[in-house]
Write a protein that holds these residues in place. Structure first.
Motif, PDB file in Angstrom:
ATOM      1  N   SER A  40       0.858  -1.178   0.000  1.00  0.00           N
ATOM      2  CA  SER A  40       0.000   0.000   0.000  1.00  0.00           C
ATOM      3  C   SER A  40       0.898   1.232   0.000  1.00  0.00           C
ATOM      4  O   SER A  40       1.669   1.442   0.940  1.00  0.00           O
ATOM      5  CB  SER A  40      -0.900   0.001   1.237  1.00  0.00           C
ATOM      6  OG  SER A  40      -1.549   1.236   1.355  1.00  0.00           O
ATOM      7  N   ASP A  41       0.790   2.044  -1.052  1.00  0.00           N
ATOM      8  CA  ASP A  41       1.619   3.248  -1.157  1.00  0.00           C
ATOM      9  C   ASP A  41       1.199   4.298  -0.134  1.00  0.00           C
ATOM     10  O   ASP A  41       2.038   4.998   0.423  1.00  0.00           O
ATOM     11  CB  ASP A  41       1.531   3.829  -2.566  1.00  0.00           C
ATOM     12  CG  ASP A  41       2.079   2.867  -3.608  1.00  0.00           C
ATOM     13  OD1 ASP A  41       3.021   2.117  -3.281  1.00  0.00           O
ATOM     14  OD2 ASP A  41       1.569   2.869  -4.737  1.00  0.00           O
ATOM     15  N   ILE A  42      -0.089   4.402   0.117  1.00  0.00           N
ATOM     16  CA  ILE A  42      -0.603   5.418   1.032  1.00  0.00           C
ATOM     17  C   ILE A  42      -0.221   5.103   2.469  1.00  0.00           C
ATOM     18  O   ILE A  42       0.230   5.974   3.212  1.00  0.00           O
ATOM     19  CB  ILE A  42      -2.130   5.556   0.883  1.00  0.00           C
ATOM     20  CG1 ILE A  42      -2.462   6.091  -0.512  1.00  0.00           C
ATOM     21  CG2 ILE A  42      -2.712   6.462   1.954  1.00  0.00           C
ATOM     22  CD1 ILE A  42      -3.931   6.093  -0.850  1.00  0.00           C
ATOM     23  N   LEU A  43      -0.387   3.839   2.868  1.00  0.00           N
ATOM     24  CA  LEU A  43      -0.072   3.452   4.244  1.00  0.00           C
ATOM     25  C   LEU A  43       1.404   3.134   4.434  1.00  0.00           C
ATOM     26  O   LEU A  43       1.904   3.153   5.556  1.00  0.00           O
ATOM     27  CB  LEU A  43      -0.911   2.228   4.649  1.00  0.00           C
ATOM     28  CG  LEU A  43      -2.421   2.414   4.656  1.00  0.00           C
ATOM     29  CD1 LEU A  43      -3.107   1.102   4.996  1.00  0.00           C
ATOM     30  CD2 LEU A  43      -2.827   3.495   5.640  1.00  0.00           C
ATOM     31  N   ARG A  62      -5.717  -1.537 -12.219  1.00  0.00           N
ATOM     32  CA  ARG A  62      -6.250  -0.317 -11.609  1.00  0.00           C
ATOM     33  C   ARG A  62      -5.175   0.568 -11.006  1.00  0.00           C
ATOM     34  O   ARG A  62      -5.470   1.669 -10.562  1.00  0.00           O
ATOM     35  CB  ARG A  62      -7.274  -0.665 -10.533  1.00  0.00           C
ATOM     36  CG  ARG A  62      -8.575  -1.154 -11.123  1.00  0.00           C
ATOM     37  CD  ARG A  62      -9.693  -1.018 -10.152  1.00  0.00           C
ATOM     38  NE  ARG A  62     -10.936  -1.548 -10.710  1.00  0.00           N
ATOM     39  CZ  ARG A  62     -11.923  -2.017 -10.000  1.00  0.00           C
ATOM     40  NH1 ARG A  62     -11.841  -2.024  -8.685  1.00  0.00           N
ATOM     41  NH2 ARG A  62     -13.006  -2.472 -10.580  1.00  0.00           N
ATOM     42  N   GLY A  63      -3.950   0.089 -10.942  1.00  0.00           N
ATOM     43  CA  GLY A  63      -2.871   0.938 -10.473  1.00  0.00           C
ATOM     44  C   GLY A  63      -2.449   0.696  -9.038  1.00  0.00           C
ATOM     45  O   GLY A  63      -1.930   1.599  -8.389  1.00  0.00           O
ATOM     46  N   GLY A  64      -2.659  -0.491  -8.526  1.00  0.00           N
ATOM     47  CA  GLY A  64      -2.187  -0.827  -7.198  1.00  0.00           C
ATOM     48  C   GLY A  64      -3.313  -1.144  -6.229  1.00  0.00           C
ATOM     49  O   GLY A  64      -4.500  -0.991  -6.525  1.00  0.00           O
ATOM     50  N   LEU A  65      -2.908  -1.590  -5.052  1.00  0.00           N
ATOM     51  CA  LEU A  65      -3.861  -2.023  -4.025  1.00  0.00           C
ATOM     52  C   LEU A  65      -4.751  -0.884  -3.558  1.00  0.00           C
ATOM     53  O   LEU A  65      -5.962  -1.056  -3.398  1.00  0.00           O
ATOM     54  CB  LEU A  65      -3.098  -2.617  -2.834  1.00  0.00           C
ATOM     55  CG  LEU A  65      -3.929  -3.104  -1.659  1.00  0.00           C
ATOM     56  CD1 LEU A  65      -4.808  -4.272  -2.091  1.00  0.00           C
ATOM     57  CD2 LEU A  65      -3.041  -3.499  -0.504  1.00  0.00           C
ATOM     58  N   ASP A  66      -4.182   0.299  -3.377  1.00  0.00           N
ATOM     59  CA  ASP A  66      -4.958   1.434  -2.871  1.00  0.00           C
ATOM     60  C   ASP A  66      -6.090   1.809  -3.826  1.00  0.00           C
ATOM     61  O   ASP A  66      -7.237   1.981  -3.409  1.00  0.00           O
ATOM     62  CB  ASP A  66      -4.048   2.641  -2.646  1.00  0.00           C
ATOM     63  CG  ASP A  66      -2.934   2.336  -1.661  1.00  0.00           C
ATOM     64  OD1 ASP A  66      -3.155   1.481  -0.771  1.00  0.00           O
ATOM     65  OD2 ASP A  66      -1.860   2.940  -1.773  1.00  0.00           O
ATOM     66  N   ALA A  67      -5.767   1.936  -5.101  1.00  0.00           N
ATOM     67  CA  ALA A  67      -6.781   2.313  -6.090  1.00  0.00           C
ATOM     68  C   ALA A  67      -7.851   1.240  -6.215  1.00  0.00           C
ATOM     69  O   ALA A  67      -9.037   1.548  -6.342  1.00  0.00           O
ATOM     70  CB  ALA A  67      -6.118   2.554  -7.451  1.00  0.00           C
ATOM     71  N   ILE A  88      -7.139   3.288   4.418  1.00  0.00           N
ATOM     72  CA  ILE A  88      -6.661   4.037   3.244  1.00  0.00           C
ATOM     73  C   ILE A  88      -7.527   5.265   3.026  1.00  0.00           C
ATOM     74  O   ILE A  88      -7.011   6.363   2.757  1.00  0.00           O
ATOM     75  CB  ILE A  88      -6.628   3.118   2.010  1.00  0.00           C
ATOM     76  CG1 ILE A  88      -5.541   2.079   2.175  1.00  0.00           C
ATOM     77  CG2 ILE A  88      -6.426   3.914   0.745  1.00  0.00           C
ATOM     78  CD1 ILE A  88      -5.579   0.960   1.155  1.00  0.00           C
ATOM     79  N   ALA A  89      -8.848   5.130   3.150  1.00  0.00           N
ATOM     80  CA  ALA A  89      -9.746   6.266   2.962  1.00  0.00           C
ATOM     81  C   ALA A  89      -9.498   7.341   4.018  1.00  0.00           C
ATOM     82  O   ALA A  89      -9.507   8.541   3.724  1.00  0.00           O
ATOM     83  CB  ALA A  89     -11.188   5.799   3.010  1.00  0.00           C
ATOM     84  N   LYS A  90      -9.254   6.912   5.240  1.00  0.00           N
ATOM     85  CA  LYS A  90      -8.991   7.861   6.324  1.00  0.00           C
ATOM     86  C   LYS A  90      -7.684   8.615   6.079  1.00  0.00           C
ATOM     87  O   LYS A  90      -7.608   9.831   6.262  1.00  0.00           O
ATOM     88  CB  LYS A  90      -8.924   7.101   7.655  1.00  0.00           C
ATOM     89  CG  LYS A  90      -8.739   7.968   8.860  1.00  0.00           C
ATOM     90  CD  LYS A  90      -8.732   7.132  10.127  1.00  0.00           C
ATOM     91  CE  LYS A  90      -8.475   7.973  11.338  1.00  0.00           C
ATOM     92  NZ  LYS A  90      -8.399   7.154  12.577  1.00  0.00           N
ATOM     93  N   LYS A  91      -6.663   7.889   5.640  1.00  0.00           N
ATOM     94  CA  LYS A  91      -5.358   8.508   5.395  1.00  0.00           C
ATOM     95  C   LYS A  91      -5.432   9.496   4.220  1.00  0.00           C
ATOM     96  O   LYS A  91      -4.824  10.571   4.272  1.00  0.00           O
ATOM     97  CB  LYS A  91      -4.347   7.404   5.094  1.00  0.00           C
ATOM     98  CG  LYS A  91      -2.937   7.845   5.098  1.00  0.00           C
ATOM     99  CD  LYS A  91      -2.388   7.841   6.509  1.00  0.00           C
ATOM    100  CE  LYS A  91      -0.879   7.906   6.460  1.00  0.00           C
ATOM    101  NZ  LYS A  91      -0.290   7.708   7.751  1.00  0.00           N
ATOM    102  N   ALA A  93      -8.116  11.140   3.287  1.00  0.00           N
ATOM    103  CA  ALA A  93      -8.901  12.283   3.748  1.00  0.00           C
ATOM    104  C   ALA A  93      -8.051  13.233   4.594  1.00  0.00           C
ATOM    105  O   ALA A  93      -8.210  14.453   4.513  1.00  0.00           O
ATOM    106  CB  ALA A  93     -10.108  11.812   4.564  1.00  0.00           C
ATOM    107  N   GLU A  94      -7.155  12.684   5.393  1.00  0.00           N
ATOM    108  CA  GLU A  94      -6.257  13.518   6.205  1.00  0.00           C
ATOM    109  C   GLU A  94      -5.284  14.292   5.327  1.00  0.00           C
ATOM    110  O   GLU A  94      -4.956  15.447   5.607  1.00  0.00           O
ATOM    111  CB  GLU A  94      -5.463  12.641   7.184  1.00  0.00           C
ATOM    112  CG  GLU A  94      -6.291  12.076   8.312  1.00  0.00           C
ATOM    113  CD  GLU A  94      -5.499  11.130   9.184  1.00  0.00           C
ATOM    114  OE1 GLU A  94      -4.295  10.926   8.921  1.00  0.00           O
ATOM    115  OE2 GLU A  94      -6.091  10.567  10.125  1.00  0.00           O
ATOM    116  N   ALA A  95      -4.809  13.646   4.264  1.00  0.00           N
ATOM    117  CA  ALA A  95      -3.845  14.286   3.371  1.00  0.00           C
ATOM    118  C   ALA A  95      -4.494  15.400   2.547  1.00  0.00           C
ATOM    119  O   ALA A  95      -3.840  16.389   2.191  1.00  0.00           O
ATOM    120  CB  ALA A  95      -3.224  13.259   2.437  1.00  0.00           C
ATOM    121  N   ALA A  96      -5.790  15.266   2.258  1.00  0.00           N
ATOM    122  CA  ALA A  96      -6.468  16.262   1.422  1.00  0.00           C
ATOM    123  C   ALA A  96      -6.945  17.452   2.225  1.00  0.00           C
ATOM    124  O   ALA A  96      -6.578  17.779   3.266  1.00  0.00           O
ATOM    125  CB  ALA A  96      -7.681  15.629   0.757  1.00  0.00           C
TER     126      ALA A  96
END
Length: 96
Positions: A40-43, A62-67, A88-91, A93-96
């Protein structure tokens, strides 16, 4: 451990073996499950999942596990995959 894909929910199906004489006996169609480690790139973590070969191709497409997880329906995912999706959705949302 159930024989089902953690991402797509693909599981064992049943059907018939049909002989030349048209005799029918029950059989099972097993999914092509693979033990893989996806990143997971985001986590920034690695996750070991038991997914089907078709799901692995879909994840790469689709471009990876996150997508894949963000686009997937929660009803199709396993409990572990739902937890990853929420993280992943929480992370994001925090970044945005």
């Amino acid at each position: 451990m159930s024989r089902s894909c953690e991402l797509t929910g693909k599981a064992v199906q049943t059907g018939n073996n049909v002989s030349h004489a048209n005799n029918r006996t029950r059989r099972r169609f097993l999914p092509n499950l693979c033990d893989v480690t996806l990143i997971s790139d985001i986590l920034g973590q690695r996750f070991r999942l038991r997914i089907s070969a078709a799901a692995l191709r879909s994840v790469e497409h689709r471009g990876g596990l996150d997508a894949f997880l963000l686009k997937a329906k929660e009803t199709e995912l396993s409990m572990r995959a739902r937890l990853l999706r929420r993280q992943i959705a929480k992370k994001t949302a925090e970044a945005a």
